[in-house]
Motif scaffolding. Structure first.
Motif, PDB file in Angstrom:
ATOM      1  N   ILE A 141      -7.167   5.075  -6.954  1.00 34.04           N
ATOM      2  CA  ILE A 141      -7.619   6.388  -7.440  1.00 34.04           C
ATOM      3  C   ILE A 141      -6.398   7.211  -7.876  1.00 34.04           C
ATOM      4  O   ILE A 141      -6.399   7.837  -8.935  1.00 34.04           O
ATOM      5  N   PHE A 142      -5.350   7.156  -7.041  1.00 32.30           N
ATOM      6  CA  PHE A 142      -4.172   7.970  -7.345  1.00 32.30           C
ATOM      7  C   PHE A 142      -3.290   7.360  -8.438  1.00 32.30           C
ATOM      8  O   PHE A 142      -2.427   8.037  -8.989  1.00 32.30           O
ATOM      9  N   GLU A 143      -3.501   6.102  -8.739  1.00 28.08           N
ATOM     10  CA  GLU A 143      -2.743   5.474  -9.844  1.00 28.08           C
ATOM     11  C   GLU A 143      -3.321   5.824 -11.213  1.00 28.08           C
ATOM     12  O   GLU A 143      -2.788   5.401 -12.236  1.00 28.08           O
ATOM     13  N   GLN A 144      -4.426   6.554 -11.235  1.00 28.15           N
ATOM     14  CA  GLN A 144      -5.109   6.750 -12.517  1.00 28.15           C
ATOM     15  C   GLN A 144      -4.282   7.464 -13.598  1.00 28.15           C
ATOM     16  O   GLN A 144      -4.329   7.056 -14.758  1.00 28.15           O
TER      17      GLN A 144
ATOM     18  N   HIS B   5      -5.667   2.728   1.888  1.00 30.72           N
ATOM     19  CA  HIS B   5      -6.503   1.673   1.309  1.00 30.72           C
ATOM     20  C   HIS B   5      -6.129   1.464  -0.149  1.00 30.72           C
ATOM     21  O   HIS B   5      -5.630   2.379  -0.804  1.00 30.72           O
ATOM     22  N   TYR B   6      -6.481   0.282  -0.661  1.00 28.03           N
ATOM     23  CA  TYR B   6      -6.266   0.039  -2.096  1.00 28.03           C
ATOM     24  C   TYR B   6      -7.088   1.005  -2.943  1.00 28.03           C
ATOM     25  O   TYR B   6      -6.640   1.471  -3.988  1.00 28.03           O
ATOM     26  N   MET B   7      -8.290   1.309  -2.455  1.00 31.85           N
ATOM     27  CA  MET B   7      -9.114   2.207  -3.268  1.00 31.85           C
ATOM     28  C   MET B   7      -8.419   3.559  -3.445  1.00 31.85           C
ATOM     29  O   MET B   7      -8.368   4.102  -4.552  1.00 31.85           O
TER      30      MET B   7
ATOM     31  N   LEU C 275       0.808  -1.215   0.000  1.00 32.21           N
ATOM     32  CA  LEU C 275       0.000   0.000   0.000  1.00 32.21           C
ATOM     33  C   LEU C 275       0.842   1.266   0.000  1.00 32.21           C
ATOM     34  O   LEU C 275       0.351   2.348  -0.324  1.00 32.21           O
ATOM     35  N   GLY C 276       2.120   1.130   0.368  1.00 33.56           N
ATOM     36  CA  GLY C 276       2.980   2.313   0.417  1.00 33.56           C
ATOM     37  C   GLY C 276       2.404   3.356   1.364  1.00 33.56           C
ATOM     38  O   GLY C 276       2.032   3.050   2.497  1.00 33.56           O
ATOM     39  N   ASP C 277       2.288   4.570   0.882  1.00 31.51           N
ATOM     40  CA  ASP C 277       1.810   5.666   1.739  1.00 31.51           C
ATOM     41  C   ASP C 277       0.291   5.729   1.824  1.00 31.51           C
ATOM     42  O   ASP C 277      -0.249   6.613   2.483  1.00 31.51           O
ATOM     43  N   TYR C 278      -0.400   4.827   1.145  1.00 32.11           N
ATOM     44  CA  TYR C 278      -1.860   4.926   1.092  1.00 32.11           C
ATOM     45  C   TYR C 278      -2.509   4.133   2.220  1.00 32.11           C
ATOM     46  O   TYR C 278      -1.941   3.166   2.712  1.00 32.11           O
TER      47      TYR C 278
ATOM     48  N   ILE D 182      -7.577  -4.065  -6.850  1.00 34.55           N
ATOM     49  CA  ILE D 182      -7.843  -4.875  -5.655  1.00 34.55           C
ATOM     50  C   ILE D 182      -9.116  -4.401  -4.949  1.00 34.55           C
ATOM     51  O   ILE D 182      -9.927  -5.202  -4.504  1.00 34.55           O
ATOM     52  N   GLY D 183      -9.260  -3.106  -4.808  1.00 40.17           N
ATOM     53  CA  GLY D 183     -10.461  -2.552  -4.173  1.00 40.17           C
ATOM     54  C   GLY D 183     -11.698  -3.043  -4.910  1.00 40.17           C
ATOM     55  O   GLY D 183     -11.703  -3.087  -6.146  1.00 40.17           O
ATOM     56  N   VAL D 184     -12.712  -3.419  -4.145  1.00 39.06           N
ATOM     57  CA  VAL D 184     -13.934  -3.925  -4.792  1.00 39.06           C
ATOM     58  C   VAL D 184     -14.582  -2.836  -5.651  1.00 39.06           C
ATOM     59  O   VAL D 184     -15.086  -3.094  -6.739  1.00 39.06           O
ATOM     60  N   ALA D 185     -14.559  -1.604  -5.167  1.00 40.42           N
ATOM     61  CA  ALA D 185     -15.143  -0.509  -5.938  1.00 40.42           C
ATOM     62  C   ALA D 185     -14.210  -0.145  -7.090  1.00 40.42           C
ATOM     63  O   ALA D 185     -13.040   0.173  -6.894  1.00 40.42           O
ATOM     64  N   SER D 186     -14.736  -0.204  -8.275  1.00 39.45           N
ATOM     65  CA  SER D 186     -13.907   0.017  -9.458  1.00 39.45           C
ATOM     66  C   SER D 186     -13.581   1.496  -9.634  1.00 39.45           C
ATOM     67  O   SER D 186     -14.450   2.357  -9.526  1.00 39.45           O
ATOM     68  N   THR D 187     -12.339   1.817  -9.864  1.00 36.02           N
ATOM     69  CA  THR D 187     -11.920   3.220 -10.062  1.00 36.02           C
ATOM     70  C   THR D 187     -11.058   3.341 -11.316  1.00 36.02           C
ATOM     71  O   THR D 187     -11.504   3.796 -12.360  1.00 36.02           O
TER      72      THR D 187
END
Ligand code: F6R
Length: 366
Positions: free
Chosen positions: A13-16, A7-9, A2-5, A154-159
């Motif tokens: 979001i920030f990997e976009q 949650h995966y979500m 997860l690094g500095d995050y 990984i996050g269930v909610a798709s981003t």
């Protein structure tokens, strides 16, 4: 991982920006699009296509609904979108010149796969998969394919899968427009430039996280929320509402703002926040009239405006100023802001952001 995050979500979001530049890598130096990016047969198939049918579930279906606005406007080709679980059991009328597009992050969604089988059984041969998993079931069964390069979600909610699907669908729009002789060379270059610039534009939205977070307390103690949009941002309102209900368990509904008067206005009071996707596009003046209808009934507006939207904050009108308006690709920017909103509301509520109750990442059973 997860690094500095937290949650995966949030990480996803920030990997976009990176996910988008990976997905769009093939156009990095290109002045012209080649149909081959959708498969070797695309050059033969695209000029034959007389309409498009997009089939998917959930968030992927909202990517399809956004693309409907693009494909009809830019390519001049009729496009419909169907929910896979409906299409697979419906007696529909097949048209062999129709391009059937299935969209799936996982490529394993049971209903989407069955809908593809149904389309093929009805005689459709022009089939295209837009998918994030190259070796998945759906990808193996279509004539054409485009693999988004969002990386594992990984996050269930798709981003990030959603925004990369949108980028793939915009490429498809441009290629169908070319095949239909509706795209000048200058316009093609301009659209490709906008796509190439998209990761930077998304970065600017991500930088707004603190302001979006500041709104989260206004939602966390509410039981309902309404999301409004018009035109190509109506599907973004749908996706914003889905994100909020999935991870924060707040009942959220989305409406095309022009429908307010036809029912949902009866729900509006100060206890139901109304989120408005309000970019400076050709529907803005109409949307402002709809916002007025909400304000007049004591509704609290949370407006995602962008450069030139000129929505003034006032009592009951909260405005988040997004970067300059991004034209046809503006849905990609606005959805990122709504992802951040739902994420922060869920954080305040303390729900399990990455694994919301009752949901699975990949729905491989009906
Ligand atoms: C919402 C979400 C689901 C999926 C749907 C389809 O955040 O993740 O609505 O979009 O289950 O999944 P795929 O795209 O894998 O077919």
């Amino acid at each position: 991982e997860l690094g500095d995050y937290s949650h995966y979500m949030q990480k996803e979001i920030f990997e976009q920006p990176q996910a988008l530049s990976n997905t769009l890598e093939m156009i990095s130096g290109a002045g012209q699009l080649q149909p081959g990016i959708f498969g070797a047969e695309a050059a033969d198939i695209f000029p034959q296509v007389d309409s498009v049918l997009i089939i998917a579930c959930g968030t992927s279906s909202y990517a399809g609904l956004t693309a409907k606005y693009w494909i009809e406007q830019v390519a001049g080709i009729a496009c419909n979108v169907e929910i896979a679980s409906e299409y697979r059991y419906r007696q529909s009328v097949a048209n062999p010149k129709q391009l059937v597009v299935v969209i799936s992050q996982s490529g394993e969604t049971a209903d989407t796969l069955a809908a593809l089988h149904h389309a093929k059984a009805q005689g459709h041969t022009y089939t295209l998969a837009i998918c994030n998993v190259p070796e998945s079931a759906i990808v193996r069964e279509t004539a054409l394919r485009f693999i988004t390069r969002a990386g594992p979600e990984i996050g269930v909610a798709s981003t990030k899968a959603f925004t990369t699907q949108l980028s793939a669908l915009f490429l498809l729009t441009l290629l169908l427009a070319k095949a239909n002789h509706r795209l000048s060379e200058d316009d093609e270059k301009a659209y490709l430039d906008e796509l190439r610039h998209l990761p930077i534009a998304v970065d600017k939205v991500l930088a707004l996280e603190p302001s979006i977070q500041a709104w989260s307390n206004h939602f966390a103690n509410k039981h309902h929320a309404l999301f409004l949009g018009r035109g190509r941002h109506y599907p973004i309102a749908l996706e914003g509402a889905l994100k909020l209900k999935e991870i924060s368990y707040i009942h959220a509904e989305a409406y095309p703002a022009g429908e307010l008067k036809h029912g949902p206005l009866a729900l509006v009071d100060s206890e139901m926040p109304v989120v408005v996707v309000a970019p400076n596009d050709e529907m803005l003046e109409k949307l402002k009239a709809n916002m007025q209808e909400v304000s007049a009934r004591g509704g609290q507006l949370y407006v995602f405006a962008d450069g030139g939207s000129a929505v003034k904050p006032s009592d009951g009108v909260h405005v988040l100023q997004m970067p300059e308006h991004y034209g046809l690709l503006s849905p990609v920017l606005h959805v990122v802001a709504l992802q951040l909103l739902s994420y922060h509301v869920a954080l305040v509520k303390g729900t399990d952001v990455d694994k919301p109750r009752n949901l699975a990442k990949s729905v491989t059973v009906e």
